[in-house]
Design an enzyme around this catalytic site. Structure first.
Site, PDB file in Angstrom:
ATOM      1  NE  ARG A 164      -4.139  -1.726   0.271  1.00  7.57           N
ATOM      2  CZ  ARG A 164      -4.240  -3.018  -0.008  1.00  7.57           C
ATOM      3  NH1 ARG A 164      -3.213  -3.661  -0.546  1.00  7.57           N
ATOM      4  NH2 ARG A 164      -5.366  -3.670   0.209  1.00  7.57           N
ATOM      5  CB  SER A 238      -8.509  -1.755   4.461  1.00 10.76           C
ATOM      6  OG  SER A 238      -8.831  -3.059   4.102  1.00 10.76           O
ATOM      7  CD  GLU A 334      -5.657   0.706   2.265  1.00  6.90           C
ATOM      8  OE1 GLU A 334      -6.334   1.173   1.333  1.00  6.90           O
ATOM      9  OE2 GLU A 334      -5.794  -0.428   2.712  1.00  6.90           O
TER      10      GLU A 334
HETATM   11  N1  EPU Z   1     -10.038 -11.626  10.408  1.00  4.44           N
HETATM   12  C1  EPU Z   1     -10.307 -11.651  11.747  1.00  4.44           C
HETATM   13  N2  EPU Z   1     -11.426 -11.015  12.191  1.00  4.44           N
HETATM   14  C2  EPU Z   1     -12.269 -10.410  11.341  1.00  4.44           C
HETATM   15  C3  EPU Z   1     -11.995 -10.369   9.954  1.00  4.44           C
HETATM   16  C4  EPU Z   1     -10.851 -10.994   9.507  1.00  4.44           C
HETATM   17  O1  EPU Z   1      -9.597 -12.209  12.555  1.00  4.44           O
HETATM   18  O2  EPU Z   1     -13.255  -9.864  11.820  1.00  4.44           O
HETATM   19  C5  EPU Z   1      -8.852 -12.329   9.932  1.00  4.44           C
HETATM   20  C6  EPU Z   1      -9.261 -13.316   8.851  1.00  4.44           C
HETATM   21  O3  EPU Z   1      -9.657 -14.532   9.415  1.00  4.44           O
HETATM   22  C7  EPU Z   1      -8.014 -13.452   8.038  1.00  4.44           C
HETATM   23  C8  EPU Z   1      -7.299 -12.134   8.262  1.00  4.44           C
HETATM   24  O4  EPU Z   1      -7.963 -11.454   9.316  1.00  4.44           O
HETATM   25  O5  EPU Z   1      -7.224 -14.503   8.513  1.00  4.44           O
HETATM   26  C9  EPU Z   1      -7.269 -11.317   7.023  1.00  4.44           C
HETATM   27  O6  EPU Z   1      -8.584 -10.994   6.617  1.00  4.44           O
HETATM   28  P1  EPU Z   1      -8.964 -10.729   5.088  1.00  4.44           P
HETATM   29  O7  EPU Z   1      -8.681 -11.916   4.239  1.00  4.44           O
HETATM   30  O8  EPU Z   1     -10.345 -10.174   5.079  1.00  4.44           O
HETATM   31  O9  EPU Z   1      -7.927  -9.626   4.602  1.00  4.44           O
HETATM   32  P2  EPU Z   1      -7.343  -8.306   5.287  1.00  4.44           P
HETATM   33  O10 EPU Z   1      -5.876  -8.499   5.468  1.00  4.44           O
HETATM   34  O11 EPU Z   1      -8.116  -7.929   6.489  1.00  4.44           O
HETATM   35  C10 EPU Z   1      -6.684  -7.224   3.045  1.00  4.44           C
HETATM   36  C11 EPU Z   1      -6.823  -5.894   2.361  1.00  4.44           C
HETATM   37  C12 EPU Z   1      -8.196  -5.771   1.725  1.00  4.44           C
HETATM   38  C13 EPU Z   1      -8.396  -6.912   0.760  1.00  4.44           C
HETATM   39  C14 EPU Z   1      -8.250  -8.243   1.541  1.00  4.44           C
HETATM   40  C15 EPU Z   1      -8.355  -9.455   0.649  1.00  4.44           C
HETATM   41  C16 EPU Z   1      -5.373  -4.421   3.613  1.00  4.44           C
HETATM   42  C17 EPU Z   1      -5.286  -3.273   4.558  1.00  4.44           C
HETATM   43  N3  EPU Z   1      -6.600  -4.825   3.308  1.00  4.44           N
HETATM   44  O12 EPU Z   1      -7.580  -7.222   4.150  1.00  4.44           O
HETATM   45  O13 EPU Z   1      -8.186  -4.581   0.973  1.00  4.44           O
HETATM   46  O14 EPU Z   1      -9.670  -6.864   0.141  1.00  4.44           O
HETATM   47  O15 EPU Z   1      -6.935  -8.270   2.147  1.00  4.44           O
HETATM   48  O16 EPU Z   1      -7.201  -9.650  -0.061  1.00  4.44           O
HETATM   49  O17 EPU Z   1      -4.347  -4.922   3.157  1.00  4.44           O
HETATM   50  C18 EPU Z   1      -8.678  -2.273   0.985  1.00  4.44           C
HETATM   51  O18 EPU Z   1      -7.471  -2.075   0.836  1.00  4.44           O
HETATM   52  O19 EPU Z   1      -9.497  -1.312   1.037  1.00  4.44           O
HETATM   53  C19 EPU Z   1      -9.157  -3.622   1.137  1.00  4.44           C
HETATM   54  C20 EPU Z   1     -10.431  -3.907   1.408  1.00  4.44           C
END
Ligand code: EPU
Length: 338
Positions: A164, A238, A334
Site C-alpha cells: 500500500r 480498509s 491506509e
Molecule cells: N479476520 C479476523 N477477524 C475479522 C476479519 C478478519 O480475525 O473480523 C482475519 C481473517 O480470518 C483473516 C485475516 O484477518 O485470517 C485477514 O482478513 P482478510 O482476508 O479479510 O484480509 P485483510 O488483510 O483484512 C486485506 C486488504 C483488503 C483486501 C483483503 C483481501 C489491507 C489493509 N486490506 O484485508 O483490501 O480486500 O486483504 O485480499 O491490506 C482495501 O485495501 O481497502 C481492502 C479492502
C-alpha cells in the site's frame, strides 16, 4: 476553464462525509492541466486530484483546489505472443479496466476485481487483494510534473512500490499528476488462486473450467461476503494497513496471544491481520450514532448516515489507541486524511 467555488464534496467521496472544496473543477484531457496550473499559480493553495474519492477522509473543508480526474480511454499499445501492454487513462474506472482485460483475455488483474476507484489512484497506494498487487502488473506510470509540466515515464522500479505504498505517497506526493498507467498483462493463461477461499469459490461457480470471468466473479463474491457493498454502505474499504513486525516482536506476541493471525513476508518480517487485532479489542460491529465499525470486516469504518469526517477520525484514533494498549502495535491509516 474555470474553478467553481465552495463545492460540496459529499457525493464525491465514498465515506459520504460533508466537506467543501474552496475551488473545484474536472479534468477531462491532460492538456487542461496547464490551464489549471496557470490559475493556481496566480493564487497558490493546496491541490488535490480526486479519482472516485474511495480512499479519502475529509475531516474539514479543503481550502485549496480539488480537481476531479475524469479522463477516459483504454487501449492496447503493443503486444508479443505472450504479453500485451495496455494503457488506461487515469480517470477510467478500475473495474472497467478489469472488464476490458476479461474481454481481451488478458491475465494479471482479475484478482483485483470489484475494487472501487480509478486507474490513476491504483499505483499511488499499490492496491492489492487476494494475493495480488497492482504493482505486479504495472509496466509504466505516465505522469506530469506540476512545476514545469515535464512528462515523466516512470518504470515499475522507479515507482518504489511497497505494501500500500509507492513514490507517489512519498517523494512525489502532490508533485505530479498521474495521467495514465501502462499495464503489462499476460496473454498466456495464468491464475493466482492460492489466497484462502479463492480456488474453492472458482470451482463452485465454474466446476469444469477456470477462466478470467469465473475468477473475476469468484473474487467479487468473496468481496461481497466480507466487505460491505460500497453502493449501499459509505466507507473507504480498509481504513488501516496490516502492520508489520519483526521476528522478535512476533514471538513476544505469540506467547501472550497464541491465536494471533500473521503472514510471513520475509525471514525477518511478518504481517499481522489488523482485522484480528481490532476484533480482539472489541470493536467489531461497534456503532455510535451514525458511525461505526463493520461487523464482518472490522478494518472497515462506516458512515451510516450523517457522520462527519471528524467523528470517523476520532473513532479511528480510539481504535489505534486500544490496539496499541493491548498489543503494543501501531496501526497506520491506509486512507488519505485531509
Ligand atoms: N479476520 C479476523 N477477524 C475479522 C476479519 C478478519 O480475525 O473480523 C482475519 C481473517 O480470518 C483473516 C485475516 O484477518 O485470517 C485477514 O482478513 P482478510 O482476508 O479479510 O484480509 P485483510 O488483510 O483484512 C486485506 C486488504 C483488503 C483486501 C483483503 C483481501 C489491507 C489493509 N486490506 O484485508 O483490501 O480486500 O486483504 O485480499 O491490506 C482495501 O485495501 O481497502 C481492502 C479492502
Amino acid at each position: 476553464m474555470q474553478f467553481a467555488e465552495n463545492v460540496e464534496l459529499k457525493m464525491l467521496n465514498s465515506f459520504g462525509v460533508k466537506a467543501k472544496a474552496r475551488f473545484y473543477a474536472e479534468l477531462h484531457v491532460v492538456a487542461e492541466l496547464k490551464q489549471f496550473a496557470s490559475i493556481i499559480q496566480d493564487n497558490p493553495k493546496p491541490l488535490l486530484f480526486l479519482g472516485s474519492g474511495s480512499n479519502v477522509l475529509f475531516t474539514q473543508d479543503f481550502d485549496g483546489y480539488v480537481v476531479r480526474v475524469a479522463s477516459k480511454g483504454i487501449k492496447m499499445v503493443s503486444e508479443t505472443d505472450d504479453e500485451c501492454l495496455v494503457e488506461a487513462a487515469a480517470g477510467e474506472g478500475w473495474d472497467d479496466l478489469i472488464q476490458f482485460c476479461i474481454q481481451h483475455n488478458l491475465y494479471g488483474l482479475e484478482n483485483l476485481s470489484g475494487i472501487p476507484g480509478t486507474v490513476g489512484s491504483s499505483p499511488i497506494q499499490n492496491i492489492g487483494a487476494y494475493g495480488v498487487e497492482v504493482a505486479d502488473s504495472i509496466h509504466q506510470v505516465h505522469a506530469v510534473r506540476l512545476d514545469d509540466f515535464e512528462e515523466l515515464h516512470l518504470k515499475n522500479c522507479d515507482c518504489l512500490f511497497g505494501y500500500r505504498d509507492s513514490i507517489f505517497k512519498n517523494e512525489l506526493k502532490a508533485k505530479v499528476f498521474i495521467a495514465s498507467v501502462v499495464f503489462r498483462l499476460s496473454k498466456q493463461e495464468r491464475f493466482a488462486l492460492d489466497y484462502k477461499g479463492v480456488a474453492d469459490e472458482v470451482k463452485r461457480i465454474s466446476p469444469h473450467k477456470t477462466d478470467l470471468k469465473a475468477v473475476s466473479i469468484a473474487i467479487k463474491n468473496i468481496r461481497n461476503s466480507k466487505i460491505p457493498d460500497p453502493t449501499l454502505v459509505c466507507s473507504a474499504g480498509s481504513f488501516f494497513k496490516n502492520p508489520m513486525v519483526d521476528v522478535a516482536k512476533l514471538n513476544q506476541l505469540l506467547v501472550e496471544f497464541p491465536s494471533l493471525i500473521y503472514y510471513k513476508v520475509t525471514e525477518q518480517s511478518f504481517k499481522l491481520a489488523a482485522a484480528w487485532l481490532i476484533e480482539q479489542c472489541g470493536w467489531k460491529g461497534y456503532r455510535q450514532g451514525d458511525f461505526g465499525v463493520n461487523q464482518l470486516q472490522p478494518l472497515i469504518l462506516v458512515n451510516y448516515g450523517d457522520a462527519s469526517g471528524k467523528d470517523i477520525l476520532l473513532l479511528s484514533q480510539q481504535m489505534q489507541q486500544s490496539v496499541f494498549t493491548k498489543f503494543g502495535i501501531e496501526l497506520h491509516p491506509e486512507v488519505n486524511i485531509f
